[in-house]
Write a protein that holds these residues in place. Structure first.
Motif, PDB file in Angstrom:
ATOM      1  N   GLU A  33       0.857  -0.913   0.093  1.00 35.68           N
ATOM      2  CA  GLU A  33      -0.355   0.318   0.642  1.00 35.68           C
ATOM      3  C   GLU A  33       0.997   1.328  -0.423  1.00 35.68           C
ATOM      4  OE1 GLU A  33      -3.118   0.478   0.074  1.00 35.68           O
ATOM      5  OE2 GLU A  33      -4.374  -1.793  -0.071  1.00 35.68           O
ATOM      6  N   VAL A  34       0.296   2.468  -0.922  1.00 36.14           N
ATOM      7  CA  VAL A  34       0.704   3.829  -0.066  1.00 36.14           C
ATOM      8  C   VAL A  34      -0.105   4.540   0.888  1.00 36.14           C
ATOM      9  CG1 VAL A  34       1.678   5.770  -0.783  1.00 36.14           C
ATOM     10  CG2 VAL A  34       1.976   3.894  -2.531  1.00 36.14           C
ATOM     11  N   VAL A  35       0.446   4.785   1.811  1.00 33.44           N
ATOM     12  CA  VAL A  35      -0.979   5.571   2.717  1.00 33.44           C
ATOM     13  C   VAL A  35      -0.474   6.947   2.956  1.00 33.44           C
ATOM     14  CG1 VAL A  35      -1.832   4.517   5.014  1.00 33.44           C
ATOM     15  CG2 VAL A  35      -0.723   2.671   3.915  1.00 33.44           C
ATOM     16  N   GLU A  64       1.661  21.986   3.663  1.00 32.98           N
ATOM     17  CA  GLU A  64       0.602  21.075   3.104  1.00 32.98           C
ATOM     18  C   GLU A  64       0.360  20.546   1.841  1.00 32.98           C
ATOM     19  OE1 GLU A  64      -2.987  23.238   3.696  1.00 32.98           O
ATOM     20  OE2 GLU A  64      -2.489  23.987   5.688  1.00 32.98           O
ATOM     21  N   LEU A  65      -0.227  19.061   2.064  1.00 33.01           N
ATOM     22  CA  LEU A  65      -0.378  18.094   1.198  1.00 33.01           C
ATOM     23  C   LEU A  65      -1.968  18.034   0.394  1.00 33.01           C
ATOM     24  CD1 LEU A  65       2.773  15.517   1.837  1.00 33.01           C
ATOM     25  CD2 LEU A  65       2.704  17.556  -0.530  1.00 33.01           C
ATOM     26  N   ASP A  66      -2.188  17.000  -0.472  1.00 36.67           N
ATOM     27  CA  ASP A  66      -3.088  16.074  -0.577  1.00 36.67           C
ATOM     28  C   ASP A  66      -4.298  17.084  -0.641  1.00 36.67           C
ATOM     29  OD1 ASP A  66      -4.810  13.393  -0.156  1.00 36.67           O
ATOM     30  OD2 ASP A  66      -3.211  13.422  -1.845  1.00 36.67           O
ATOM     31  N   GLY A  67      -4.195  18.501  -1.326  1.00 36.10           N
ATOM     32  CA  GLY A  67      -5.064  19.162  -2.101  1.00 36.10           C
ATOM     33  C   GLY A  67      -5.909  20.204  -0.273  1.00 36.10           C
ATOM     34  N   PHE A 108       1.668  13.368   5.313  1.00 35.42           N
ATOM     35  CA  PHE A 108       2.533  12.223   4.442  1.00 35.42           C
ATOM     36  C   PHE A 108       2.396  11.560   4.310  1.00 35.42           C
ATOM     37  CE2 PHE A 108       4.439  12.139   8.791  1.00 35.42           C
ATOM     38  CZ  PHE A 108       3.865  10.967   8.989  1.00 35.42           C
ATOM     39  N   TYR A 109       3.190  11.304   3.385  1.00 36.86           N
ATOM     40  CA  TYR A 109       2.681   9.151   2.502  1.00 36.86           C
ATOM     41  C   TYR A 109       3.546   8.219   3.035  1.00 36.86           C
ATOM     42  CZ  TYR A 109      -0.402  11.005  -0.656  1.00 36.86           C
ATOM     43  OH  TYR A 109      -1.312  11.717  -0.853  1.00 36.86           O
ATOM     44  N   TYR A 152       8.397   2.328   4.060  1.00 32.85           N
ATOM     45  CA  TYR A 152       9.303   3.406   3.836  1.00 32.85           C
ATOM     46  C   TYR A 152       9.056   4.798   4.294  1.00 32.85           C
ATOM     47  CZ  TYR A 152      12.116   5.818   0.909  1.00 32.85           C
ATOM     48  OH  TYR A 152      13.073   6.956   0.355  1.00 32.85           O
ATOM     49  N   LEU A 153       9.180   5.738   5.015  1.00 32.88           N
ATOM     50  CA  LEU A 153       9.466   6.915   5.607  1.00 32.88           C
ATOM     51  C   LEU A 153      10.296   7.792   5.336  1.00 32.88           C
ATOM     52  CD1 LEU A 153       6.797   8.468   6.189  1.00 32.88           C
ATOM     53  CD2 LEU A 153       7.060   7.621   8.795  1.00 32.88           C
TER      54      LEU A 153
END
Length: 405
Positions: A17-19, A39-42, A47-48, A174-175
């Motif tokens: 997954e990508v979370v 800020e990310l993602d709209g 973070f992912y 992976y972070l």
């Protein structure tokens, strides 16, 4: 790649997954969002992380199936409080500020005892000690806690969801430039970098965890139910050997010594057998994992779960410390792979297969995983599944991830 031909219902499960981890609303967060940035993602701040995991079920596939669907969500939930902290290079705060609804204290202004005038003598702490906690150890703690919450969920829902058995769990997160490899059980992970093998986990078995199990039994002998002894002996003791001196070791010993055999020593050893045949209370061959809440010693009322830990060991690999080439990979495999193929053989297969494909061919890593599975499975002959060297192939489900670094 999974080979599931060996069990009636596939007890190996996997997840990839990508979370997105969205920051939990907090006073500190509201302050930062007013200042803007990050800020990310709209417009959502967070973070992912990338995630791969293998779950090797036993006594049923229920726990493995649920863990494959939920563990990454528990990791995400545990990381939500850390979104702002991990982005901030300064040391982690020891105490998070109160939520605004709970009180009106400003996050940056916590009242000190000295502010209230006189300080009574016993209010002044005798020792001033603070520990600096790294960001890396916060992520490790989040992953460890997520495993615990996953285990609790399996326990809560085991009846309603018909979750039989338990499972070993191996997860790679992976972070922010680092791989966190968390292992609870006997699956394993290795990194192959420039032909070098770097172990990223170790197996947790009755033999590797003997002293932890013996120590728990020594502290809480009631868990042994009058049927087992926490001491280890090289073999079962016969009643006629009472009074003789025999080799033994306890929870504090790595070596062996002689002791005079007493009545209590005739009980069955907590850990018995060698290698893959070693068992806790003559029942289970792994000592860490998720589930197994109802597991008991055969025809008895002795629960085994107190001796099984759901907590993983987490190892960290920093990708920013090295230049990696397209042939550098992280290999995750259930014990179906490692029982019949050692680290060196795995590295050999990785290098053989990768060199037969172009470096930019996206299927080359899948082909490595497939080759590892097929070689460990063997070929079905008159005398069972056989490897190329005619040794027995794996009798287990086999699952492998090959992840390019």
């Amino acid at each position: 790649v999974i080979n599931a031909g060996k069990s009636q219902h596939n007890e190996d499960q996997a997840c990839c997954e990508v979370v997105f981890v969205e920051r939990r609303p907090s006073p500190r967060g509201r302050l930062l969002s007013r200042e803007g940035g990050g800020e990310l993602d709209g417009g959502r701040r967070g973070f992912y992380f990338h995630y791969w995991a293998l779950f090797d079920g036993h006594a049923g596939s229920g726990a493995a199936v649920m863990a494959s669907q939920k563990l990454h969500l528990h990791i995400c939930e545990q990381l939500r409080d850390l979104v702002d902290i991990l982005r901030d290079p300064s040391p982690a705060p020891i105490c998070l500020p109160h939520d605004v609804r709970a009180g009106t204290v400003e996050p940056s202004r916590v009242p000190l005892a000295e502010d209230d005038g006189e300080v009574s003598n016993d209010a002044v702490p005798r020792f001033h000690l603070e520990k600096a906690v790294s960001h890396e150890s916060l992520v490790i703690g989040a992953i460890e806690n997520a495993f615990k919450h996953m285990d609790d969920q399996i326990e809560r829902e085991r009846t309603s969801q018909h979750l039989a058995g338990g499972c070993c769990a191996l997860a790679a997160v992976y972070l922010m430039g680092k791989f966190y490899v968390a292992n609870a059980g006997d699956s394993r992970a290795i990194i192959i970098r420039n032909g070098e093998i770097i172990p990223m986990s170790r197996e947790f078995t009755p033999e590797t965890e003997r002293q932890r199990l013996q120590f728990l039994a020594f502290l809480r002998p009631e868990l042994l139910g009058k049927e087992f002894t926490h001491l280890e002996f090289p073999r079962r003791i016969q009643p006629k050997e009472l009074g003789k001196k025999m080799l033994y070791r306890d929870q504090n010993m790595n070596g062996w010594a002689y002791k005079k055999i007493e009545e209590d020593d005739l009980k069955f050893p907590l850990i018995y057998g060698e290698g893959k045949k070693a068992r806790v209370m003559a029942t289970i061959g792994v000592t860490r994992g998720l589930g197994d809440h109802d597991l008991k010693v055969f025809s008895s009322n002795i629960h085994i779960k107190p001796f099984l830990s759901c907590f993983p060991e987490v190892r960290v690999y920093d990708l920013t410390q090295y230049e990696h080439c397209p042939d550098d990979v992280l290999v995750l495999g259930t014990d179906g792979l490692w029982d019949v193929t050692n680290d060196k053989e795995v590295a050999g297969v990785v290098m053989d297969v990768l060199t037969s494909y172009e470096p930019n061919d996206p299927c080359r890593y899948t082909m490595v995983a497939q080759e590892l599975v097929v070689r460990s499975r063997g070929v079905l002959k008159e005398r069972g599944w056989r490897l190329a060297n005619d040794k027995l192939g794996s009798g287990d489900d086999i699952s492998v991830f090959v992840i390019p670094l």
